[in-house]
Design a protein around this motif. Structure first.
Motif, short mmCIF file in Angstrom:
data_model
loop_
_atom_site.label_atom_id
_atom_site.label_comp_id
_atom_site.label_asym_id
_atom_site.label_seq_id
_atom_site.Cartn_x
_atom_site.Cartn_y
_atom_site.Cartn_z
N PHE A 18 4.02 60.75 56.54
CA PHE A 18 4.10 62.13 57.01
C PHE A 18 2.70 62.72 56.98
N GLY A 19 2.43 63.75 57.78
CA GLY A 19 1.13 64.40 57.79
C GLY A 19 0.85 65.16 56.51
N ALA A 20 1.90 65.62 55.84
CA ALA A 20 1.74 66.40 54.60
C ALA A 20 2.69 65.82 53.55
N GLU A 21 2.50 66.23 52.31
CA GLU A 21 3.39 65.76 51.26
C GLU A 21 4.81 66.25 51.52
N ARG A 22 5.74 65.43 51.11
CA ARG A 22 7.15 65.77 51.26
C ARG A 22 7.83 65.47 49.93
N GLU A 23 8.67 66.41 49.49
CA GLU A 23 9.38 66.22 48.23
C GLU A 23 10.72 65.55 48.49
N VAL A 24 10.99 64.48 47.76
CA VAL A 24 12.18 63.65 47.97
C VAL A 24 12.89 63.41 46.64
N ASP A 25 14.22 63.48 46.66
CA ASP A 25 14.98 63.10 45.46
C ASP A 25 16.16 62.20 45.80
N ARG A 26 16.32 61.87 47.09
CA ARG A 26 17.37 60.95 47.54
C ARG A 26 16.75 60.00 48.56
N ILE A 27 17.05 58.71 48.43
CA ILE A 27 16.53 57.70 49.36
C ILE A 27 17.72 56.91 49.87
N ARG A 28 17.77 56.73 51.19
CA ARG A 28 18.93 56.05 51.78
C ARG A 28 18.49 54.88 52.65
N PRO A 29 18.42 53.68 52.08
CA PRO A 29 18.19 52.49 52.89
C PRO A 29 19.51 51.98 53.47
N ALA A 30 19.43 51.31 54.60
CA ALA A 30 20.62 50.72 55.21
C ALA A 30 20.22 49.46 55.97
N GLU A 31 21.08 48.46 55.91
CA GLU A 31 20.87 47.21 56.64
C GLU A 31 21.69 47.22 57.93
N ASP A 32 21.23 46.48 58.92
CA ASP A 32 22.02 46.24 60.13
C ASP A 32 22.99 45.12 59.78
N ILE A 33 24.19 45.49 59.34
CA ILE A 33 25.12 44.49 58.81
C ILE A 33 25.78 43.64 59.89
N ARG A 34 25.47 43.87 61.15
CA ARG A 34 25.96 42.97 62.20
C ARG A 34 25.38 41.57 62.00
N HIS A 35 24.28 41.49 61.23
CA HIS A 35 23.61 40.23 60.96
C HIS A 35 23.78 39.80 59.50
N GLY A 36 24.76 40.34 58.83
CA GLY A 36 25.00 40.02 57.43
C GLY A 36 24.34 41.02 56.50
N ARG A 37 24.35 40.68 55.21
CA ARG A 37 23.75 41.55 54.18
C ARG A 37 22.82 40.70 53.32
N PRO A 38 21.64 40.36 53.84
CA PRO A 38 20.78 39.42 53.12
C PRO A 38 19.97 40.02 51.97
N ILE A 39 19.79 41.34 51.93
CA ILE A 39 18.94 41.92 50.88
C ILE A 39 19.60 41.78 49.52
N GLU A 40 18.87 41.16 48.60
CA GLU A 40 19.36 40.99 47.23
C GLU A 40 18.66 41.91 46.25
N ALA A 41 17.42 42.32 46.54
CA ALA A 41 16.68 43.23 45.66
C ALA A 41 15.58 43.90 46.47
N PHE A 42 15.24 45.14 46.07
CA PHE A 42 14.16 45.87 46.75
C PHE A 42 13.55 46.90 45.83
N VAL A 43 12.38 47.36 46.21
CA VAL A 43 11.65 48.38 45.46
C VAL A 43 11.21 49.47 46.44
N VAL A 44 11.22 50.72 45.97
CA VAL A 44 10.73 51.85 46.76
C VAL A 44 9.52 52.42 46.05
N LYS A 45 8.45 52.63 46.81
CA LYS A 45 7.22 53.20 46.25
C LYS A 45 6.82 54.44 47.03
N ALA A 46 6.09 55.33 46.36
CA ALA A 46 5.57 56.54 46.97
C ALA A 46 4.06 56.59 46.78
N TRP A 47 3.34 57.03 47.82
CA TRP A 47 1.89 57.17 47.76
C TRP A 47 1.57 58.55 47.19
#
Length: 101
Positions: A18-47
């Motif tokens: 984003f051009g400016a800082e944004r305050e976040v308290d909810r994160i919503r990842p989603a997979e395209d499950i038409r191809h299965g559900r391959p994600i087993e683990a993930f990490v979210v980072k903020a700059w």
């Protein structure tokens, strides 16, 4: 993807900026499950002013998952990186939200 964000994607990683800082308290990842559900683990980072900081880790995503952060985080850039997957990852969404208090 999150409205108003410039996104870049590489295999197993998606970054939203984003051009400016944004305050976040909810994160919503989603997979395209038409191809299965391959994600087993993930990490979210903020700059932040200290560089990339880990704000959440989780296992499995599926059709949609909502991660609730313990406290709001302000950042210009956000990144989700898959740390374990059974097959190629196809991201359907990476939403960043601030709930009303």
């Amino acid at each position: 993807m999150t409205p108003g964000a410039r996104t870049t994607a590489t295999p197993g990683r998606l970054t939203a900026g984003f051009g400016a800082e944004r305050e976040v308290d909810r994160i919503r990842p989603a997979e395209d499950i038409r191809h299965g559900r391959p994600i087993e683990a993930f990490v979210v980072k903020a700059w932040t002013d200290r560089g990339w900081s880990r704000v959440a880790t989780a296992v499995a995503v599926g059709a949609s998952r909502i991660l609730l952060l313990a406290a709001p985080v302000r950042a210009r850039r956000w990144r989700v990186r898959v740390t374990a997957a059974r097959a190629a990852v196809r991201t359907a969404e990476f939403g960043l939200y601030r709930s009303r208090t």
